[in-house]
Design an enzyme around this catalytic site. Sequence first.
Site, short mmCIF file in Angstrom:
data_model
loop_
_atom_site.label_atom_id
_atom_site.label_comp_id
_atom_site.label_asym_id
_atom_site.label_seq_id
_atom_site.Cartn_x
_atom_site.Cartn_y
_atom_site.Cartn_z
N HIS A 480 0.96 -1.22 -0.06
CA HIS A 480 -0.04 -0.01 0.04
C HIS A 480 0.76 1.31 -0.04
CE1 HIS A 480 -3.51 2.24 1.23
NE2 HIS A 480 -2.71 3.35 1.73
N GLU A 481 1.88 1.39 0.91
CA GLU A 481 2.63 2.40 1.01
C GLU A 481 3.46 2.69 -0.11
OE1 GLU A 481 1.84 4.60 2.98
OE2 GLU A 481 0.34 3.21 4.41
N HIS A 484 1.85 4.13 -2.87
CA HIS A 484 1.83 5.84 -2.57
C HIS A 484 3.07 6.41 -3.05
CE1 HIS A 484 -1.85 6.74 -0.56
NE2 HIS A 484 -1.67 5.98 0.40
N HIS A 487 3.51 6.93 -6.79
CA HIS A 487 2.71 8.15 -7.22
C HIS A 487 3.81 9.19 -7.24
CE1 HIS A 487 -1.67 10.07 -6.74
NE2 HIS A 487 -1.04 10.27 -8.07
ZN ZN Z 1 -2.89 5.27 1.92
#
Ligand code: ZN
Length: 696
Positions: A480-481, A484, A487
């Site tokens: 998940h991280e 990010h 991104h």
């Molecule tokens: Zn998040």
Amino acid sequence: MPDDAKTVSFASDEANPLLLPWQTPFETPPFADIAPEHFLPAFERAFADHTAEVAAITHDPAQADFANTITALERSGKLLAKVSAVFHALVSAHSNPALLEIDKEVSLRMARHWNPIMMNAVLFGRIVQLRDNHATLGLTAEQVRLLERSYTRFHRSGAGLDEAKKARMAEINERLAHLGTSFGHHLLADEQDWFMELGEADREGLSDSFVAAASAAAEERGLVGRAIVTLSRSFVEPFLKTSSRRDLREKVYKAFIARGDNGNANDNNAAIVEILTLREESAKLLGYPTFAAYRLEDSMAKTPQAVRGLLERVWKVARARAWKDRDALQQLIVQEGKNFALAAWDWRYYAEKLRQISANFDDAAIKPYLSLDHMIEAAFDCATRLFGVTFTERKDIAVWHSDVRVWEVRDRAGHHKALFYGDYFARPSKRSGAWMTSLRDQQKLDGVVAPLIINVCNFSKGAEGEPALLSPDDARTLFHEFGHALHGILSDVFYPSLSGTSVFTDFVELPSQLYEHWQEQPQVLRQFARHYRTGEPLPDDLLRRFLAARKFNQGFATVEFVASALLDLEFHSQPASSISDVRAFERRELEKIGMPAEISMRHRPQQFGHIFSGDHYASGYYSYMWSEVMDADAFGAFEEAGDIFDPAVAKRLHDDIYSSGGSRDPEDAYVAFRGRDPAPDALLRRRGLLETPEAA
Ligand SMILES: [Zn+2]
């Protein structure tokens, strides 16, 4: 000027590493040279520089044009961005009493600095003028978007209000800054203050890796040779899942949900009431009936009704599943010959038992295959296959703690793209949770600036000489991280304020949650989930049971999340005057939605840093679920292509989602990627909450 500014001298500036050019590899912050006392003088200089840069724009006698107003604004505040990024990275991931003290001062000074800029009538007048004439300015698509976002930001900050309202708005902002900072400090203090020592008899049911982590945590606090449980989620959840000591489960559970609600100096109840009152007042100054209406106007969801619609649809399905599961768990207690009613501190324990029985799977069986290093390797490899980026560890980059690792990211052609910092282990100086942030954002305004991206997690360390082993939840958090992080790493925009994660809050979880999907692909697990001792791949049978178990207990997980999201929405929709007692409000609202008594919210109000430590997720906690509607649907594009790394789909994903930052309207970006709007039921299906007919 405030008194403390007198201590700032130019002599100290010359020796202040925050104010000197960084002659380090990739101009990275020289963490070893930076001390707490450098921050306030650096902030003073940065505020002064920024104020002067903005004054140069507002005093420009020339007619407003894009370059002398919008571009000039984008160029302003470089030093402030640089100092803030380092400060906030440290205060979150590796704080100390001196930094926390400075943080109080900084948050106040920050509000005082930004208020006159964001409410500057001359500056806003120039932006309005450009916006009115934008069709005649010959702007690129990114410039049109930037102009619109700049207008919206200023407008929503109160730049168009009369002077009296502006003055009140400024007061509110300062007070909110103070309250948000102390909310976070209180939470950290309550977490640091509490631990429970594990004697031999207290370890019943706990795995060896848990005890090893508990020993490492004790050592971290100077309690060598002992073992402790702390209030870090990565301790609490596995403890509640595995400890067969019901009395200790109750103790840990109660301490966990009481953070910030202990009636001591760290109590957050009064702060919540004041925060909600001030937020409501500021929304009304800006002409909105509630803070939620104000907040959601600038989001994909647009209205509280749209948010409520999604949450209530999910709520009903999830609660029905949770009720069914509750009955099954109670059954299990009866079968054990016990006669107590399932309580909140029992749920995870019996759910884990039920999972072992029905799915024949428990976390402990898979943990040896999920070493941190292997999962990092997997996360990197997926990015290489999807986006062509490669990762090489660098030992020559300064870091803030010896546990932090750094990798250089290169693009397909082998050119430098970014640095990625991974700070994975829990320690008392770190706030709880997991997050991504940056020390520098990508932009191309004055030549290419390569980003410095950080992931921070709170994983437990391995036993002495053993690698850290992740639970399935931890492995998912890692991906998940890292989603990010991608991104930020893959960002390819011109203007700094549109960089990377500068997107709507209900869009920002798309890249992160989408990336989680690769972590649970058999193809990825077969390659990277290898036993940390033998190197053997995950046996097929265990893999199958692991994937089947993923959908287990989703009623519980969805209920604890949606309850928090609904409460967040109610906090910011109902009149603040009706919320004078936070606990009573919490009870009333939970009763209203029919919250199962055996489940507590993922975040009780007093520890809900997402919505009270700052306003980033205020009235926005639903965002994870809004993004999940998209991520569940988005991964389908790869499934439909028959290849989870399909190059054509991956290219669209890169171009439309991961690299475009805030340079495009998120709805347009999603439709460009997928060819249509997201299908809403994909989320329920992914969580296993929609019973699909066997034959379908
Ligand atoms: Zn998040």
